[in-house]
Design a protein around this motif. Sequence first.
Motif, mmCIF file in Angstrom:
data_model
loop_
_atom_site.group_PDB
_atom_site.id
_atom_site.type_symbol
_atom_site.label_atom_id
_atom_site.label_comp_id
_atom_site.label_asym_id
_atom_site.label_seq_id
_atom_site.Cartn_x
_atom_site.Cartn_y
_atom_site.Cartn_z
ATOM 1 N N GLY A 1 2.077 -3.667 -6.635
ATOM 2 C CA GLY A 1 1.388 -2.408 -6.903
ATOM 3 C C GLY A 1 1.015 -1.696 -5.607
ATOM 4 N N ALA A 2 0.673 -0.423 -5.744
ATOM 5 C CA ALA A 2 0.360 0.403 -4.569
ATOM 6 C C ALA A 2 -0.969 0.017 -3.924
ATOM 7 N N SER A 3 -1.749 -0.843 -4.595
ATOM 8 C CA SER A 3 -3.023 -1.262 -4.015
ATOM 9 C C SER A 3 -2.991 -2.736 -3.583
ATOM 10 N N ILE B 1 2.304 13.035 -11.515
ATOM 11 C CA ILE B 1 2.568 11.628 -11.177
ATOM 12 C C ILE B 1 2.992 11.626 -9.712
ATOM 13 N N CYS B 2 2.414 10.738 -8.901
ATOM 14 C CA CYS B 2 2.707 10.816 -7.469
ATOM 15 C C CYS B 2 4.041 10.142 -7.151
ATOM 16 N N LYS B 3 4.615 10.541 -6.012
ATOM 17 C CA LYS B 3 5.933 10.027 -5.621
ATOM 18 C C LYS B 3 5.897 8.519 -5.375
ATOM 19 N N ALA B 4 4.768 8.039 -4.829
ATOM 20 C CA ALA B 4 4.652 6.597 -4.556
ATOM 21 C C ALA B 4 4.804 5.814 -5.853
ATOM 22 N N THR B 5 4.199 6.323 -6.927
ATOM 23 C CA THR B 5 4.287 5.667 -8.233
ATOM 24 C C THR B 5 5.721 5.703 -8.743
ATOM 25 N N LEU B 6 6.337 6.893 -8.668
ATOM 26 C CA LEU B 6 7.714 7.033 -9.173
ATOM 27 C C LEU B 6 8.667 6.094 -8.425
ATOM 28 N N GLN C 1 -2.445 11.541 -15.014
ATOM 29 C CA GLN C 1 -2.952 10.555 -14.051
ATOM 30 C C GLN C 1 -1.798 10.271 -13.090
ATOM 31 N N THR C 2 -2.094 10.106 -11.826
ATOM 32 C CA THR C 2 -1.014 9.994 -10.825
ATOM 33 C C THR C 2 -0.155 8.745 -10.996
ATOM 34 N N THR C 3 -0.709 7.727 -11.675
ATOM 35 C CA THR C 3 0.027 6.463 -11.795
ATOM 36 C C THR C 3 0.655 6.285 -13.182
ATOM 37 N N GLN C 4 0.752 7.375 -13.926
ATOM 38 C CA GLN C 4 1.286 7.306 -15.294
ATOM 39 C C GLN C 4 2.779 6.935 -15.284
ATOM 40 N N THR D 1 -10.386 10.397 -0.889
ATOM 41 C CA THR D 1 -9.600 10.869 -2.052
ATOM 42 C C THR D 1 -8.150 11.118 -1.635
ATOM 43 N N CYS D 2 -7.235 10.528 -2.380
ATOM 44 C CA CYS D 2 -5.806 10.700 -2.061
ATOM 45 C C CYS D 2 -5.400 12.169 -2.272
ATOM 46 N N PRO D 3 -4.587 12.733 -1.375
ATOM 47 C CA PRO D 3 -4.137 14.118 -1.557
ATOM 48 C C PRO D 3 -3.423 14.340 -2.895
ATOM 49 N N SER D 4 -2.744 13.322 -3.411
ATOM 50 C CA SER D 4 -2.072 13.485 -4.714
ATOM 51 C C SER D 4 -3.094 13.584 -5.848
ATOM 52 N N VAL D 5 -4.198 12.853 -5.722
ATOM 53 C CA VAL D 5 -5.263 12.952 -6.735
ATOM 54 C C VAL D 5 -5.922 14.328 -6.618
ATOM 55 N N LYS D 6 -6.145 14.778 -5.363
ATOM 56 C CA LYS D 6 -6.738 16.124 -5.173
ATOM 57 C C LYS D 6 -5.857 17.173 -5.838
ATOM 58 N N PHE E 1 0.814 -1.222 0.000
ATOM 59 C CA PHE E 1 0.000 0.000 0.000
ATOM 60 C C PHE E 1 0.843 1.265 0.000
ATOM 61 N N CYS E 2 0.512 2.190 -0.890
ATOM 62 C CA CYS E 2 1.096 3.535 -0.843
ATOM 63 C C CYS E 2 0.360 4.303 0.251
ATOM 64 N N PHE E 3 0.849 5.505 0.566
ATOM 65 C CA PHE E 3 0.225 6.230 1.682
ATOM 66 C C PHE E 3 -1.240 6.577 1.375
ATOM 67 N N GLY E 4 -1.541 6.844 0.076
ATOM 68 C CA GLY E 4 -2.908 7.245 -0.287
ATOM 69 C C GLY E 4 -3.896 6.100 -0.104
ATOM 70 N N VAL E 5 -3.503 4.894 -0.521
ATOM 71 C CA VAL E 5 -4.391 3.740 -0.379
ATOM 72 C C VAL E 5 -4.506 3.364 1.106
ATOM 73 N N LYS E 6 -3.386 3.422 1.806
ATOM 74 C CA LYS E 6 -3.399 3.061 3.236
ATOM 75 C C LYS E 6 -4.333 3.999 3.998
ATOM 76 N N ARG F 1 -13.604 6.757 -2.886
ATOM 77 C CA ARG F 1 -12.319 6.050 -2.963
ATOM 78 C C ARG F 1 -11.144 6.984 -3.233
ATOM 79 N N ALA F 2 -9.925 6.408 -3.136
ATOM 80 C CA ALA F 2 -8.694 7.196 -3.304
ATOM 81 C C ALA F 2 -8.630 7.872 -4.673
ATOM 82 N N HIS F 3 -9.295 7.287 -5.689
ATOM 83 C CA HIS F 3 -9.299 7.881 -7.035
ATOM 84 C C HIS F 3 -10.125 9.164 -7.099
HETATM 85 FE FE1 SF4 Z 1 -2.313 8.364 -3.985
HETATM 86 FE FE2 SF4 Z 1 -0.283 7.751 -5.591
HETATM 87 FE FE3 SF4 Z 1 -1.320 5.935 -4.002
HETATM 88 FE FE4 SF4 Z 1 -2.729 6.762 -6.073
HETATM 89 S S1 SF4 Z 1 -0.776 5.625 -6.164
HETATM 90 S S2 SF4 Z 1 -3.469 6.484 -4.013
HETATM 91 S S3 SF4 Z 1 -2.106 8.892 -6.105
HETATM 92 S S4 SF4 Z 1 -0.250 7.807 -3.359
#
Ligand code: SF4
Length: 280
Positions: free
Chosen positions: A262-264, A191-196, A163-166, A97-102, A14-19, A74-76
């Motif tokens: 994956g982050a989920s 693109i969010c840091k968790a993805t990078l 998209q944050t996961t691009q 909603t994840c702050p990175s999506v916001k 889990f990334c911070f947004g999903v967690k 949801r986080a999306h």
């Molecule tokens: Fe948030 Fe990035 Fe996780 Fe999507 S992958 S929920 S944007 S931290």
Amino acid sequence: MNLMKLIIGKPLGFCFGVKRAIDELERALDRYGEVYALGSPIHNEEEVKRLISMGLKLIEGVEELPENAVVFIRAHGTTPETFDMVCKKGCIVIDGTCPSVKNAQEKARLLSKEGYNVVVVGDPNHPEVRSIKGHALGEVSVVTSPEDVEGFPVKDKIGVVSQTTQEEGMLLSIVSALVPKARELRVYNTICKATLHRQETVRKLASETEGVIVIGGHNSTNTAKLVEVAKKAGCDVLWIAKPDEIDEDWLKNKSIIGIAAGASTPDWLINDVINLLSCR
Ligand code: SF4
């Protein structure tokens, strides 16, 4: 005897947004017993089954929502219109909603307010892209590849969000293709840091191992991107959603395997896969 060495990529799971979203959802389920989610709260079937057993109800549209229900976003994220409809039904809203999506939603709105033609780099059918698009005012183009912008007429101002996961390389290629299409081009790399970080991890694993197992739902975009990154790095990759999808033929003759997720993907599922591979 197990002669296979496993290299476990970090970060994993889990990334911070999903967690953050799942923690909020679990607290709401504890408190209210029954919580409605508009669409799957996370792109991982195994985790969704666990949440359903705790009282989660999945619905596809606001019209299915009873009055005064508890609703989880949801986080999306979702569109402002959907948010308003939910509020009009007198529902209690748990906003996951994840702050990175916001951030991506806000940047899309800002660009449109300042007169830019907004381009979102991402999958047009993904709920996150729909939520970002919904926050922009006026027309929005969603593109997935440089070819998609070939026919664009030249505009005064084009503004880009992602998209944050691009995959970062794809964002770069599309931005390059847009350079001749605008007199002024403004790009927000959303693109969010968790993805990078997860993409960097997979590149590293690809260079250190004979193959990488990527664990994550087959409907998860961020997992699909990790698989893409591994393939681009010339790596032999196996994408599994759960332990029983491990392919013995794929493992044959490999002595060093990398593990990415994956982050989920929940920790318990990752541990099940690692335990199974360690016991071979
Ligand atoms: Fe948030 Fe990035 Fe996780 Fe999507 S992958 S929920 S944007 S931290």
